[in-house]
Each structure stands twice: as structure tokens, then as C-alpha cells.
Write a protein that holds these residues in place. Sequence first.
Motif, PDB file in Angstrom:
ATOM      1  N   ASN A 152       0.813  -1.217   0.000  1.00 26.75           N
ATOM      2  CA  ASN A 152       0.000   0.000   0.000  1.00 26.75           C
ATOM      3  C   ASN A 152       0.846   1.266   0.000  1.00 26.75           C
ATOM      4  O   ASN A 152       0.335   2.356  -0.227  1.00 26.75           O
ATOM      5  CB  ASN A 152      -0.934   0.015   1.218  1.00 26.75           C
ATOM      6  N   GLN A 153       2.143   1.131   0.270  1.00 25.50           N
ATOM      7  CA  GLN A 153       3.048   2.274   0.288  1.00 25.50           C
ATOM      8  C   GLN A 153       3.795   2.358  -1.042  1.00 25.50           C
ATOM      9  O   GLN A 153       4.445   1.408  -1.437  1.00 25.50           O
ATOM     10  CB  GLN A 153       4.071   2.123   1.423  1.00 25.50           C
ATOM     11  N   GLN A 154       3.699   3.483  -1.699  1.00 23.27           N
ATOM     12  CA  GLN A 154       4.395   3.656  -2.979  1.00 23.27           C
ATOM     13  C   GLN A 154       5.653   4.505  -2.848  1.00 23.27           C
ATOM     14  O   GLN A 154       6.470   4.544  -3.746  1.00 23.27           O
ATOM     15  CB  GLN A 154       3.450   4.281  -4.009  1.00 23.27           C
ATOM     16  N   LYS A 155       5.804   5.180  -1.738  1.00 21.87           N
ATOM     17  CA  LYS A 155       6.981   6.028  -1.537  1.00 21.87           C
ATOM     18  C   LYS A 155       8.090   5.235  -0.857  1.00 21.87           C
ATOM     19  O   LYS A 155       7.828   4.153  -0.307  1.00 21.87           O
ATOM     20  CB  LYS A 155       6.611   7.241  -0.686  1.00 21.87           C
ATOM     21  N   PRO A 156       9.313   5.732  -0.859  1.00 19.21           N
ATOM     22  CA  PRO A 156      10.386   5.050  -0.130  1.00 19.21           C
ATOM     23  C   PRO A 156       9.985   4.906   1.332  1.00 19.21           C
ATOM     24  O   PRO A 156       9.557   5.867   1.961  1.00 19.21           O
ATOM     25  CB  PRO A 156      11.582   5.992  -0.269  1.00 19.21           C
ATOM     26  N   ASP A 157      10.068   3.715   1.852  1.00 17.39           N
ATOM     27  CA  ASP A 157       9.611   3.480   3.215  1.00 17.39           C
ATOM     28  C   ASP A 157      10.216   2.197   3.758  1.00 17.39           C
ATOM     29  O   ASP A 157      10.552   1.293   2.997  1.00 17.39           O
ATOM     30  CB  ASP A 157       8.084   3.375   3.231  1.00 17.39           C
ATOM     31  N   TYR A 158      10.360   2.141   5.083  1.00 15.79           N
ATOM     32  CA  TYR A 158      10.779   0.925   5.764  1.00 15.79           C
ATOM     33  C   TYR A 158       9.575   0.278   6.423  1.00 15.79           C
ATOM     34  O   TYR A 158       8.660   0.965   6.881  1.00 15.79           O
ATOM     35  CB  TYR A 158      11.797   1.245   6.877  1.00 15.79           C
ATOM     36  N   LEU A 159       9.578  -1.040   6.493  1.00 17.44           N
ATOM     37  CA  LEU A 159       8.573  -1.768   7.241  1.00 17.44           C
ATOM     38  C   LEU A 159       9.256  -2.953   7.915  1.00 17.44           C
ATOM     39  O   LEU A 159       9.992  -3.693   7.267  1.00 17.44           O
ATOM     40  CB  LEU A 159       7.455  -2.259   6.323  1.00 17.44           C
ATOM     41  N   TYR A 160       9.027  -3.082   9.213  1.00 26.76           N
ATOM     42  CA  TYR A 160       9.625  -4.188   9.963  1.00 26.76           C
ATOM     43  C   TYR A 160       8.602  -5.286  10.152  1.00 26.76           C
ATOM     44  O   TYR A 160       7.486  -5.037  10.620  1.00 26.76           O
ATOM     45  CB  TYR A 160      10.112  -3.697  11.330  1.00 26.76           C
ATOM     46  N   CYS A 161       8.953  -6.499   9.794  1.00 29.26           N
ATOM     47  CA  CYS A 161       8.104  -7.670   9.984  1.00 29.26           C
ATOM     48  C   CYS A 161       8.644  -8.445  11.178  1.00 29.26           C
ATOM     49  O   CYS A 161       9.681  -9.105  11.070  1.00 29.26           O
ATOM     50  CB  CYS A 161       8.107  -8.538   8.728  1.00 29.26           C
ATOM     51  N   GLY A 162       7.966  -8.344  12.305  1.00 28.01           N
ATOM     52  CA  GLY A 162       8.396  -9.042  13.504  1.00 28.01           C
ATOM     53  C   GLY A 162       8.213 -10.547  13.414  1.00 28.01           C
ATOM     54  O   GLY A 162       8.891 -11.296  14.108  1.00 28.01           O
ATOM     55  N   ASN A 221       8.869 -12.496  10.760  1.00 32.00           N
ATOM     56  CA  ASN A 221      10.005 -13.092  10.050  1.00 32.00           C
ATOM     57  C   ASN A 221      11.327 -12.413  10.381  1.00 32.00           C
ATOM     58  O   ASN A 221      12.354 -12.759   9.809  1.00 32.00           O
ATOM     59  CB  ASN A 221       9.772 -13.036   8.537  1.00 32.00           C
ATOM     60  N   ARG A 222      11.283 -11.419  11.271  1.00 32.15           N
ATOM     61  CA  ARG A 222      12.470 -10.649  11.671  1.00 32.15           C
ATOM     62  C   ARG A 222      13.250 -10.157  10.463  1.00 32.15           C
ATOM     63  O   ARG A 222      14.436 -10.450  10.281  1.00 32.15           O
ATOM     64  CB  ARG A 222      13.351 -11.470  12.604  1.00 32.15           C
ATOM     65  N   VAL A 223      12.550  -9.393   9.647  1.00 28.53           N
ATOM     66  CA  VAL A 223      13.192  -8.802   8.471  1.00 28.53           C
ATOM     67  C   VAL A 223      12.693  -7.371   8.304  1.00 28.53           C
ATOM     68  O   VAL A 223      11.533  -7.070   8.576  1.00 28.53           O
ATOM     69  CB  VAL A 223      12.921  -9.651   7.202  1.00 28.53           C
ATOM     70  N   LEU A 224      13.589  -6.496   7.904  1.00 26.46           N
ATOM     71  CA  LEU A 224      13.273  -5.112   7.626  1.00 26.46           C
ATOM     72  C   LEU A 224      13.249  -4.945   6.117  1.00 26.46           C
ATOM     73  O   LEU A 224      14.210  -5.307   5.433  1.00 26.46           O
ATOM     74  CB  LEU A 224      14.344  -4.211   8.246  1.00 26.46           C
ATOM     75  N   ALA A 225      12.141  -4.455   5.590  1.00 24.73           N
ATOM     76  CA  ALA A 225      12.019  -4.256   4.151  1.00 24.73           C
ATOM     77  C   ALA A 225      12.123  -2.771   3.848  1.00 24.73           C
ATOM     78  O   ALA A 225      11.578  -1.940   4.571  1.00 24.73           O
ATOM     79  CB  ALA A 225      10.684  -4.792   3.650  1.00 24.73           C
ATOM     80  N   TYR A 226      12.815  -2.454   2.775  1.00 28.62           N
ATOM     81  CA  TYR A 226      12.962  -1.056   2.351  1.00 28.62           C
ATOM     82  C   TYR A 226      12.554  -0.929   0.897  1.00 28.62           C
ATOM     83  O   TYR A 226      13.099  -1.608   0.041  1.00 28.62           O
ATOM     84  CB  TYR A 226      14.410  -0.587   2.524  1.00 28.62           C
ATOM     85  N   ARG A 227      11.574  -0.061   0.637  1.00 23.65           N
ATOM     86  CA  ARG A 227      11.187   0.251  -0.735  1.00 23.65           C
ATOM     87  C   ARG A 227      12.002   1.444  -1.198  1.00 23.65           C
ATOM     88  O   ARG A 227      11.945   2.525  -0.627  1.00 23.65           O
ATOM     89  CB  ARG A 227       9.695   0.576  -0.835  1.00 23.65           C
ATOM     90  N   CYS A 228      12.806   1.251  -2.242  1.00 28.41           N
ATOM     91  CA  CYS A 228      13.651   2.311  -2.800  1.00 28.41           C
ATOM     92  C   CYS A 228      12.813   3.253  -3.666  1.00 28.41           C
ATOM     93  O   CYS A 228      11.667   2.955  -3.989  1.00 28.41           O
ATOM     94  CB  CYS A 228      14.767   1.698  -3.635  1.00 28.41           C
ATOM     95  N   THR A 229      13.413   4.361  -4.065  1.00 27.50           N
ATOM     96  CA  THR A 229      12.696   5.343  -4.884  1.00 27.50           C
ATOM     97  C   THR A 229      12.289   4.768  -6.230  1.00 27.50           C
ATOM     98  O   THR A 229      11.291   5.189  -6.806  1.00 27.50           O
ATOM     99  CB  THR A 229      13.556   6.609  -5.112  1.00 27.50           C
ATOM    100  N   ASN A 230      13.033   3.793  -6.738  1.00 24.28           N
ATOM    101  CA  ASN A 230      12.690   3.198  -8.030  1.00 24.28           C
ATOM    102  C   ASN A 230      11.730   2.017  -7.893  1.00 24.28           C
ATOM    103  O   ASN A 230      11.455   1.312  -8.862  1.00 24.28           O
ATOM    104  CB  ASN A 230      13.952   2.752  -8.772  1.00 24.28           C
ATOM    105  N   GLY A 231      11.226   1.784  -6.678  1.00 28.08           N
ATOM    106  CA  GLY A 231      10.276   0.703  -6.445  1.00 28.08           C
ATOM    107  C   GLY A 231      10.917  -0.618  -6.073  1.00 28.08           C
ATOM    108  O   GLY A 231      10.233  -1.545  -5.677  1.00 28.08           O
ATOM    109  N   GLN A 232      12.232  -0.714  -6.201  1.00 25.77           N
ATOM    110  CA  GLN A 232      12.936  -1.943  -5.841  1.00 25.77           C
ATOM    111  C   GLN A 232      12.837  -2.181  -4.337  1.00 25.77           C
ATOM    112  O   GLN A 232      12.804  -1.249  -3.551  1.00 25.77           O
ATOM    113  CB  GLN A 232      14.400  -1.841  -6.236  1.00 25.77           C
ATOM    114  N   MET A 233      12.797  -3.460  -3.937  1.00 24.30           N
ATOM    115  CA  MET A 233      12.732  -3.809  -2.525  1.00 24.30           C
ATOM    116  C   MET A 233      14.068  -4.376  -2.061  1.00 24.30           C
ATOM    117  O   MET A 233      14.668  -5.196  -2.748  1.00 24.30           O
ATOM    118  CB  MET A 233      11.658  -4.873  -2.292  1.00 24.30           C
TER     119      MET A 233
END
Length: 70
Positions: A17-27, A29-41
Motif C-alpha cells: 500500500n506504500q508507494q513512496k520510499p519506506d521501511y517496514l519491519y516484519c516481527g 520473520n524478523r526482516v526489515l524491508a525497504y522500498r527504494c525510490t525506483n520501487g525496488q525492494m
Amino acid sequence: MDGNSRLCQHCQKGLDNQQKPDYLYCGHNRVLAYRCTNGQMDFIPVQSTNEAVRIIQDADQLTGLFLVSA
């Protein structure tokens, strides 16, 4: 990075649901996801919530792009 580190299904929906660069922490699976400006994860395995918060805060200090909420 562990190539198998991914968000759980619930957290993935939240990040989709987030299209902008953003971090999301998944507790789950203990992983931090980062969406880059070009949409890459990028996925960063972490050992704890504190480690995830520290990474986000460090990124914010470098770039000033991220808001860290409670």
C-alpha cells in the motif's frame, strides 16, 4: 543477506500500500524491508525490533526522508 528473508503475507500487504520510499519491519520473520525510490525492494534480516528501529533511525539521520512513529 539471507536470500530467504521476506515479509510475512500480512506485512507484505501493508508495504504494497506504500508507494513512496519506506521501511517496514516484519516481527514475524524478523526482516526489515525497504522500498527504494525506483520501487525496488531490499530486505535486511534483523535479530530484534530494537535493531530494526536503530537501522531506521540511522537511515533517517543520513537522509532525513523517514518519519519514525511510535
